[in-house]
Design a protein around this motif. Structure first.
Motif, mmCIF file in Angstrom:
data_model
loop_
_atom_site.group_PDB
_atom_site.id
_atom_site.type_symbol
_atom_site.label_atom_id
_atom_site.label_comp_id
_atom_site.label_asym_id
_atom_site.label_seq_id
_atom_site.Cartn_x
_atom_site.Cartn_y
_atom_site.Cartn_z
ATOM 1 N N GLY A 190 17.699 0.686 -6.084
ATOM 2 C CA GLY A 190 16.967 0.342 -6.551
ATOM 3 C C GLY A 190 16.401 0.390 -8.146
ATOM 4 O O GLY A 190 17.433 1.445 -8.271
ATOM 5 N N THR A 191 15.316 -0.182 -8.715
ATOM 6 C CA THR A 191 15.660 -0.111 -9.745
ATOM 7 C C THR A 191 14.620 1.260 -9.951
ATOM 8 O O THR A 191 15.109 1.857 -12.119
ATOM 9 N N GLY A 192 14.211 1.660 -9.345
ATOM 10 C CA GLY A 192 13.161 2.576 -10.225
ATOM 11 C C GLY A 192 11.179 2.452 -10.680
ATOM 12 O O GLY A 192 10.603 3.429 -10.564
ATOM 13 N N LEU A 193 11.238 1.077 -10.113
ATOM 14 C CA LEU A 193 10.348 0.572 -10.749
ATOM 15 C C LEU A 193 9.543 0.407 -9.176
ATOM 16 O O LEU A 193 8.300 -0.851 -9.945
ATOM 17 N N GLY A 194 9.876 -0.683 -8.481
ATOM 18 C CA GLY A 194 9.312 -0.498 -7.029
ATOM 19 C C GLY A 194 7.933 0.138 -6.945
ATOM 20 O O GLY A 194 6.713 -1.410 -7.248
ATOM 21 N N LEU A 195 7.377 1.224 -7.293
ATOM 22 C CA LEU A 195 6.494 1.478 -6.779
ATOM 23 C C LEU A 195 5.400 1.476 -8.379
ATOM 24 O O LEU A 195 4.160 1.120 -7.725
ATOM 25 N N SER A 196 6.020 1.181 -9.078
ATOM 26 C CA SER A 196 5.606 1.163 -10.113
ATOM 27 C C SER A 196 4.273 0.056 -10.465
ATOM 28 O O SER A 196 3.424 -0.429 -10.181
ATOM 29 N N ILE A 197 5.287 -0.909 -9.641
ATOM 30 C CA ILE A 197 4.890 -2.506 -9.721
ATOM 31 C C ILE A 197 3.864 -2.684 -8.355
ATOM 32 O O ILE A 197 3.209 -3.755 -8.726
ATOM 33 N N SER A 198 4.147 -1.797 -7.170
ATOM 34 C CA SER A 198 3.652 -1.772 -6.038
ATOM 35 C C SER A 198 2.252 -2.053 -6.548
ATOM 36 O O SER A 198 1.028 -2.384 -5.902
ATOM 37 N N ALA A 199 2.196 -0.399 -7.189
ATOM 38 C CA ALA A 199 0.851 -0.062 -7.218
ATOM 39 C C ALA A 199 -0.073 -0.760 -7.863
ATOM 40 O O ALA A 199 -1.244 -1.376 -7.916
ATOM 41 N N GLU A 200 0.700 -1.781 -9.557
ATOM 42 C CA GLU A 200 0.054 -2.791 -10.103
ATOM 43 C C GLU A 200 -0.570 -4.024 -9.277
ATOM 44 O O GLU A 200 -1.617 -4.336 -9.985
ATOM 45 N N ASP A 201 0.270 -3.783 -8.551
ATOM 46 C CA ASP A 201 -0.332 -5.372 -7.744
ATOM 47 C C ASP A 201 -1.548 -4.850 -6.521
ATOM 48 O O ASP A 201 -2.361 -5.430 -6.337
ATOM 49 N N ALA A 202 -1.506 -3.756 -6.315
ATOM 50 C CA ALA A 202 -2.210 -2.934 -5.431
ATOM 51 C C ALA A 202 -4.214 -3.363 -6.278
ATOM 52 O O ALA A 202 -4.954 -3.567 -5.813
ATOM 53 N N ARG A 203 -3.865 -2.953 -7.805
ATOM 54 C CA ARG A 203 -5.033 -2.715 -8.720
ATOM 55 C C ARG A 203 -4.974 -3.845 -8.861
ATOM 56 O O ARG A 203 -6.385 -4.817 -9.230
ATOM 57 N N LEU A 204 -4.172 -5.130 -9.299
ATOM 58 C CA LEU A 204 -4.753 -6.718 -8.624
ATOM 59 C C LEU A 204 -5.708 -6.721 -7.690
ATOM 60 O O LEU A 204 -6.005 -7.704 -9.090
ATOM 61 N N HIS A 205 -5.410 -6.341 -6.992
ATOM 62 C CA HIS A 205 -6.327 -7.623 -5.594
ATOM 63 C C HIS A 205 -7.688 -6.233 -5.639
ATOM 64 O O HIS A 205 -8.215 -6.781 -5.187
ATOM 65 N N GLY A 206 -7.422 -5.256 -6.715
ATOM 66 C CA GLY A 206 -8.530 -4.499 -6.016
ATOM 67 C C GLY A 206 -8.647 -3.841 -4.814
ATOM 68 O O GLY A 206 -10.312 -3.042 -4.793
ATOM 69 N N GLY A 207 -7.451 -3.309 -4.935
ATOM 70 C CA GLY A 207 -7.655 -2.087 -3.515
ATOM 71 C C GLY A 207 -6.544 -1.075 -3.695
ATOM 72 O O GLY A 207 -6.689 -0.287 -5.203
ATOM 73 N N TRP A 208 -5.819 -0.253 -3.259
ATOM 74 C CA TRP A 208 -5.418 0.881 -3.091
ATOM 75 C C TRP A 208 -3.834 0.827 -2.304
ATOM 76 O O TRP A 208 -4.335 0.364 -1.646
ATOM 77 N N LEU A 209 -3.203 2.232 -3.380
ATOM 78 C CA LEU A 209 -1.859 2.571 -3.353
ATOM 79 C C LEU A 209 -1.777 3.461 -3.011
ATOM 80 O O LEU A 209 -1.624 4.206 -4.071
ATOM 81 N N GLU A 210 -2.152 4.473 -2.286
ATOM 82 C CA GLU A 210 -1.627 5.323 -2.026
ATOM 83 C C GLU A 210 -0.355 6.263 -0.927
ATOM 84 O O GLU A 210 0.773 5.296 -0.231
ATOM 85 N N ALA A 211 -0.231 7.598 -0.897
ATOM 86 C CA ALA A 211 0.934 8.628 -0.748
ATOM 87 C C ALA A 211 0.612 9.727 -0.338
ATOM 88 O O ALA A 211 -0.526 10.407 -0.563
ATOM 89 N N TRP A 212 0.464 10.413 0.950
ATOM 90 C CA TRP A 212 1.019 11.567 1.665
ATOM 91 C C TRP A 212 2.426 11.951 1.963
ATOM 92 O O TRP A 212 3.346 11.136 2.660
ATOM 93 N N GLY A 213 2.352 12.823 1.708
ATOM 94 C CA GLY A 213 4.274 13.547 2.228
ATOM 95 C C GLY A 213 4.299 15.122 2.581
ATOM 96 O O GLY A 213 3.106 15.498 1.722
#
Length: 548
Positions: free
Chosen positions: A488-511
Motif C-alpha cells: 500500500g501507499t499509506g494514503l488508502g485510509l486518508s482517501i477512504s475518509a475523504e470519500d466517506a465525508r464526500l457522501h456525508g457519512g462517517w468512517l470510524e475506527a476502534w481497536g
C-alpha cells in the motif's frame, strides 16, 4: 419513579396522583429556573454582582443585627439602672413611713400603706405615666394589696417573683409583657422587701419599656434601611466595575470568534494605557502574528498541493514509457536467465506500486483542491461487498486469512457513488487482511430507514489508545517495522475518509492491543441526508459481551 407493585391499589392511586402533580410542578420550575441558570452560566457580570450582593447582605445583616442587639441591650441596661436607683429611694421612703407602726395588726397600717403607694406613684408621674406601684404583704393576709393605678397585676407579678421577694427576701427583677389598661405593654418589674418593725412587706415597681422599645425599633429600622441601601449601592458599584472589566473581555471574545471564522483583519480598539489596553494591544499583536502565520501556511499548503499535483501529472508521461518497456520485458522474462527474470518481476511489481501511488496522489490533490465530485446513483451494496471480497480472496488465502461475509438476504439500496464505496471497502478489507494475523476477517452489512453501515472486523494486532484517530492521517502506519503484504501507499485510509465525508457519512475506527480492530463505514441511504445514528455498533459485539 413507579410505585412498587406489591403496594395495594388504595396506596398506589394517591402515589400516582402525587407523581403526576409533581411532574407538573417540576416542569414549571424548570421553565422558571432555566433562564436563571443560563444567565448564571453565561454571564460573568451576573455571577459577580450576585456573589457581591450575597456576601454584602450577609456582612451588612450580621453587622446590623449586632448594632441593633447591642443598642437594645444598652437601652435596657440604662432603664434597669434608672429603675434600680429609683427603687432604692422608694424602699427607703416606704420603710420610713411604715416604721411608725409597731405591729401588723395596727388599724392605721392599711391607711398608711395606701397613702405610701399613692405618694410613690405621684412621685413618678413626671417620669412616666405608665408606671405601676404595688405593695403586698404575703406574710400578713389581713393586709390587702395596694396597687396604684388600680389595674390587674396578676400577669406582671408572678409567683416566682413573689417567692424571690417574700420568701428569699432579696431584690428581684423580670421583664413581662401583659395587657394593662387595654394595651399590651412590656414592663420591667422590680420587687424588693421593705423592712419595718413588724417584719417586712414587698414593694413592686413596674416601669413600662415603651420608650426603650420605640427607640430600639427606630434603631433597627434605621440599620435595616441603611443596610439595604448599602447593599443596593454595593450591587450597583459591583455591576459598574464588572462592566468595565467584562466589556473588553466580551469584545475580545467577539473578535476572537470573527478571527476563527476567517476574518483575519479583525482587531480590538486600544484606549488608554491601563491593563485592559495592554490586553487589547497584546491581543492585536497575537492576531497579527496569527494572520501572518496562517497566510504563510496557506501559501505553503497551496504550493505543496500544486507541487503534488504537478509532480503526479508530470510523472505520468515517463511512467507510461517505462511501463511499456517493462511490460515488454516482463512478457519475455521466460527467455532470460533466472536472475534477470526475477528482476523483471520486481520491476513490474514496483511499477504497479508506483502507479498506485501516483493515482492516490492525484486523488488526494483533487480532494485538496475541492474538485472531487460525487457521482451518486441508487446502488445495491451487496454485490459491491461480494465483489471486493472475491478480488481479495487470493491475497487472503496467501496469508491464511478467511473472509467471512455477513450480508442480508435482500438487496441494500442506497444513493451512493459505487466506485468510491468499492474503493473504501477495498482499502478497509485489504488493511484487515494485512493485519489479520491469519485469523478470520468479518465483513458485515446492515441498514435501516436512514443509514447503511458496513463493518470490517479483524483479530490482529489491534490499535493502541488514541491511534483510532491517527489511522486516517496520510502515510501513517500502526507498526512501521511490519513487512507489508499489499504494498500500500499509506494514503488508502486518508482517501477512504475523504470519500466517506464526500457522501456525508462517517468512517470510524476502534481497536485494542491484541484484540484486533474494527472499521465502520456509515452512509446515508439518501444522498444529502444528515446522519444521526448507525445501524451497526462501532465496538464489536463480541468485545461488548466480554466486557459485560
Amino acid at each position: 419513579m413507579r410505585a412498587p407493585a406489591w403496594l395495594p391499589e388504595r396506596v398506589r392511586r394517591p402515589l400516582r396522583v402525587v407523581r403526576r402533580h409533581w411532574r407538573v410542578v417540576a416542569s414549571r420550575l424548570e421553565r422558571f429556573t432555566s433562564p436563571v441558570r443560563r444567565s448564571w452560566r453565561r454571564s460573568l457580570q451576573v455571577r459577580v454582582v450576585t456573589l457581591t450582593l450575597v456576601a454584602s447582605s450577609l456582612l451588612v445583616g450580621t453587622f446590623g443585627w449586632f448594632i441593633a442587639d447591642r443598642s437594645a441591650k444598652i437601652l435596657l441596661h440604662r432603664a434597669q439602672d434608672e429603675v434600680s436607683a429609683s427603687l432604692k429611694r422608694k424602699v427607703v421612703w416606704a420603710s420610713q413611713q411604715l416604721t411608725v407602726h409597731p405591729q401588723a395588726y395596727d388599724p392605721q397600717l392599711p391607711s398608711t400603706i395606701s397613702e405610701t403607694v399613692n405618694e410613690l406613684y405621684d412621685g413618678d408621674q413626671a417620669d412616666d405615666s405608665g408606671t405601676v406601684v404595688s405593695i403586698r404583704a404575703e406574710r400578713y393576709p389581713e393586709l390587702a394589696p395596694q396597687t396604684v393605678p388600680a389595674v390587674d397585676t396578676g400577669e406582671l407579678i408572678t409567683p416566682e417573683l413573689i417567692r424571690a421577694v417574700a420568701v428569699d427576701g432579696r431584690v428581684a427583677q423580670q421583664i413581662r409583657t401583659a395587657e394593662v389598661g387595654g394595651r399590651t405593654t412590656k414592663y420591667l418589674v422590680y420587687g424588693s422587701p421593705v423592712p419595718s418593725k413588724f417584719g417586712h412587706v414587698e414593694l413592686y415597681y413596674m416601669v413600662p419599656l415603651t420608650t426603650e422599645d420605640r427607640a430600639a425599633n427606630q434603631i433597627r429600622n434605621t440599620v435595616l434601611v441603611t443596610g439595604l441601601a448599602l447593599v443596593i449601592l454595593l450591587g450597583v458599584v459591583a455591576g459598574l466595575v464588572t462592566r468595565l472589566v467584562v466589556t473588553p473581555v466580551r469584545v475580545a471574545a467577539r473578535t476572537a470568534q470573527r478571527l476563527s471564522a476567517g476574518l483575519l483583519d479583525q482587531r480590538m480598539r486600544v484606549e488608554g494605557e491601563d491593563d485592559l489596553a495592554l490586553l487589547a494591544a497584546a491581543f492585536n499583536q497575537m492576531a497579527a502574528n496569527l494572520q501572518r502565520q496562517i497566510v504563510r501556511l496557506e501559501e505553503m499548503s497551496r504550493l505543496q498541493r500544486r507541487f503534488t499535483s504537478d509532480v503526479s501529472h508530470e510523472l505520468r508521461t515517463p511512467l507510461t514509457t517505462v511501463r511499456m518497456a517493462a511490460d515488454l520485458i516482463f512478457s519475455e522474462r521466460d527467455e532470460f536467465d533466472p536472475a534477470v527474470a526475477r528482476s523483471a518481476e520486481l520491476l513490474q511489481a514496483e511499477l504497479d506500486r508506483f502507479e498506485g501511488l501516483l493515482t492516490d496522489l492525484l486523488e488526494i490533490s483533487r480532494f485538496d483542491a475541492g474538485f472531487a465530485a460525487l457521482d451518486a446513483e441508487h446502488t445495491d451494496l451487496v454485490p459491491i461487498v461480494r465483489r471486493v471480497a472475491e478480488r481479495l480472496t487470493g491475497l487472503a488465502e496467501r496469508v491464511g486469512v478467511e473472509l467471512q461475509l455477513r450480508l442480508p438476504d435482500t438487496p441494500v439500496i442506497a444513493e451512493v457513488d459505487p466506485r468510491r464505496v468499492e474503493r473504501v471497502l477495498r482499502n478497509l478489507v485489504g488493511n484487515a487482511v494485512e493485519h489479520g494475523e491469519a485469523r478470520p476477517v468479518q465483513i458485515t452489512l446492515a441498514t435501516d430507514d436512514a443509514a447503511v453501515a458496513i463493518t470490517v472486523r479483524d483479530h490482529g494486532i489491534g490499535l493502541k489508545a488514541g491511534e483510532e484517530r491517527l489511522v486516517f492521517n496520510r502515510f501513517w502506519r500502526a507498526d512501521p517495522s511490519r513487512a507489508r503484504q499489499t504494498g500500500g501507499t499509506g494514503l488508502g485510509l486518508s482517501i477512504s475518509a475523504e470519500d466517506a465525508r464526500l457522501h456525508g457519512g462517517w468512517l470510524e475506527a476502534w481497536g485494542a492491543p491484541g484484540e484486533g480492530a474494527q472499521f465502520r463505514l456509515t452512509l446515508p441511504v439518501r444522498a444529502g441526508d444528515r446522519l444521526v445514528a448507525a445501524p451497526l455498533p462501532l465496538i464489536p459485539r463480541d468485545r461488548t459481551a466480554e466486557v459485560s
